[in-house]
Design a protein around this motif. Structure first.
Motif, PDB file in Angstrom:
ATOM      1  N   GLU A 208       1.115 -38.772  21.072  1.00  0.00           N
ATOM      2  CA  GLU A 208       1.450 -39.659  19.961  1.00  0.00           C
ATOM      3  C   GLU A 208       2.134 -40.947  20.424  1.00  0.00           C
ATOM      4  O   GLU A 208       2.440 -41.824  19.619  1.00  0.00           O
ATOM      5  N   ALA A 209       2.404 -41.064  21.720  1.00  0.00           N
ATOM      6  CA  ALA A 209       3.199 -42.185  22.227  1.00  0.00           C
ATOM      7  C   ALA A 209       2.556 -43.534  21.942  1.00  0.00           C
ATOM      8  O   ALA A 209       3.255 -44.545  21.790  1.00  0.00           O
ATOM      9  N   ALA A 210       1.243 -43.574  21.864  1.00  0.00           N
ATOM     10  CA  ALA A 210       0.558 -44.850  21.611  1.00  0.00           C
ATOM     11  C   ALA A 210       0.942 -45.451  20.263  1.00  0.00           C
ATOM     12  O   ALA A 210       0.751 -46.651  20.038  1.00  0.00           O
ATOM     13  N   SER A 211       1.497 -44.631  19.370  1.00  0.00           N
ATOM     14  CA  SER A 211       1.850 -45.103  18.028  1.00  0.00           C
ATOM     15  C   SER A 211       3.252 -45.692  17.950  1.00  0.00           C
ATOM     16  O   SER A 211       3.654 -46.180  16.888  1.00  0.00           O
ATOM     17  N   ILE A 212       4.000 -45.647  19.049  1.00  0.00           N
ATOM     18  CA  ILE A 212       5.369 -46.178  19.024  1.00  0.00           C
ATOM     19  C   ILE A 212       5.326 -47.695  18.875  1.00  0.00           C
ATOM     20  O   ILE A 212       4.729 -48.395  19.697  1.00  0.00           O
ATOM     21  N   ARG A 213       5.963 -48.202  17.838  1.00  0.00           N
ATOM     22  CA  ARG A 213       5.965 -49.649  17.592  1.00  0.00           C
ATOM     23  C   ARG A 213       7.305 -50.301  17.912  1.00  0.00           C
ATOM     24  O   ARG A 213       7.367 -51.438  18.348  1.00  0.00           O
ATOM     25  N   GLY A 214       8.379 -49.584  17.662  1.00  0.00           N
ATOM     26  CA  GLY A 214       9.701 -50.132  17.930  1.00  0.00           C
ATOM     27  C   GLY A 214      10.167 -49.793  19.333  1.00  0.00           C
ATOM     28  O   GLY A 214       9.381 -49.476  20.217  1.00  0.00           O
ATOM     29  N   ARG A 215      11.483 -49.860  19.527  1.00  0.00           N
ATOM     30  CA  ARG A 215      12.066 -49.543  20.826  1.00  0.00           C
ATOM     31  C   ARG A 215      12.431 -48.064  20.852  1.00  0.00           C
ATOM     32  O   ARG A 215      12.855 -47.500  19.842  1.00  0.00           O
TER      33      ARG A 215
END
Length: 410
Positions: A154-161
């Motif tokens: 799911e890491a590809a969905s991280i948008r913030g910090r």
């Protein structure tokens, strides 16, 4: 400091409670605080209050409410067993939906400036990671999370910090799991991964048997720096420190000095072990042993200042005539009338817009030489030369080293 509020579940199944802590300013960016497996207990409420002091509106939702509302456990053997039972019965996907509802509730409150982050410990750290992946948050911070390695797709969905703190000796997140996490996340520009050598799970919880204060302090500084960078609030720490020094050395007003500090501050003058811990002891120290003990010609000459997200490091020359006994600096030494210049370093920590503590360092040997109570002959110490070389780097180096001349032709 905090109050309890109701949060409506997104699936219409009811509502759950959350502990809300508001900063003294009355407003600020928001943080959703995600619990350990022990529920929203005293530890979580203390953390919420702590981050409210840092300037954040903090909401800690009751994430076990679907099993039992108001779970609040201690760290006894019996409560550990109950906590693991709640952990095993926890519906993680529903939990993330409840976190999203808490984020929406926090953003809708008038105290919240709009930006929201997530902060979690233990189970809450994994949830903080998943919140970064699935929810709209500006930054997420997790301490000693377990099971993150099972959700790296799911890491590809991280948008913030994203900031994650790992304990090197953590049995719940062993080295193999950390390696998988590092391989998946370490090269991402918006991710910070920190490992703390020699410490175990719950190293940042003060009452934990694994509490490690140096690691906890470093992790907290990194966490607040991430929150500040992503969503503020931003304080003029330099101006706050200057005003504090003005009250100490210029107007010499103890009440004004204390008003620049948190409710329970502390000061530690490292070489002489002078200062005070807590409001009453520090007020006593300032009133009777510091503010009016400094000579009239006391001068602070700034040389450099480093301003971080949570602290200031000042390098300066401290200059004065030793015309009175100076309790905090030269305790028990009668006035000598000597003029003194010593390099001094102040490390000043803030919580929000208030000073939390001061760690003050100087070369006591140089000071004792300058007031004439320490004979430097045969000792690797210097007097006023230490201050002079700070201002003129071309002055001789290594004069105290007997072997310096021997290396000239090597």
């Amino acid at each position: 400091m905090g109050t309890s509020i109701d949060i409506k579940a997104a699936d219409g199944s009811g509502s759950f409670s959350g502990y809300l802590a508001i900063p003294a300013s009355g407003s600020g960016p928001g943080i959703v605080l995600l619990q350990e497996i022990f529920g929203v207990n005293g530890t979580i409420r203390e953390i919420a209050d702590y981050y409210a002091e840092e300037g954040y509106v903090v909401l800690a939702p009751d994430l076990f409410w679907r099993q039992e509302a108001g779970v609040e456990l201690d760290y006894t053997a019996e409560d550990w067993q109950r906590a693991f039972g709640f952990y095993q019965g926890f519906d993680q996907d529903r939990g993330i939906e409840d976190i999203a509802a808490a984020i929406a509730a926090l953003r809708s409150r008038p105290e919240c400036s709009g930006q929201v982050g997530a902060l979690g410990f233990c189970l809450g750290a994994r949830l903080a990671y998943l919140t970064a992946c699935r929810c709209d948050v500006d930054v997420a911070v997790g301490y000693y999370g377990m099971g993150i390695e099972n959700h790296l797709d799911e890491a590809a969905s991280i948008r913030g910090r994203l900031v994650l703190h790992f304990a090197e000796q953590d049995e719940y997140c062993p080295a193999a799991a950390r390696q998988d996490i590092e391989a998946a996340l370490d090269q991402r520009d918006n991710v910070e991964l920190y490992r703390y050598p020699g410490v175990d799970h719950a190293f940042a919880r003060p009452r934990s048997e694994h509490y490690h204060k140096p690691s906890a302090l470093m992790a907290h500084q990194r966490s607040v720096a991430a929150f500040r960078q992503a969503m503020g609030p931003h304080y003029d720490l330099s101006a706050l420190w200057d005003k504090h020094c003005e009250y100490e050395f210029s107007t010499r007003n103890v009440d004004d000095t204390m008003a620049t500090m948190v409710a329970e501050p502390y000061v530690n003058h490292i070489p002489t072990l002078t200062g005070g811990v807590g409001y009453r002891e520090l007020y006593r120290f300032y009133k009777h042993h510091f503010v009016d003990s400094n000579p009239d010609d006391t001068t602070l000459i700034p040389l450099s200042r480093t301003v971080g997200a949570t602290q200031i490091v000042d390098e300066l020359l401290f200059c004065f005539t030793h015309d009175r006994e100076i309790d905090w600096l030269l305790p028990g030494i009668a006035p000598t009338g000597n003029y003194v210049e010593i390099p001094l370093v102040a490390i000043v920590k803030f919580r929000g817009d208030k000073l939390y503590h001061e760690h003050i360092y100087w070369d006591q040997a140089s000071l004792l030489v300058q007031v004439g109570v320490l004979d430097p002959a045969g000792l690797p110490v210097a007097g006023r030369e230490t201050a002079a070389k700070l201002l003129d780097e071309t002055l001789p180096s290594n004069a105290l080293m007997p072997t310096w001349a021997d290396s000239a032709n090597r």
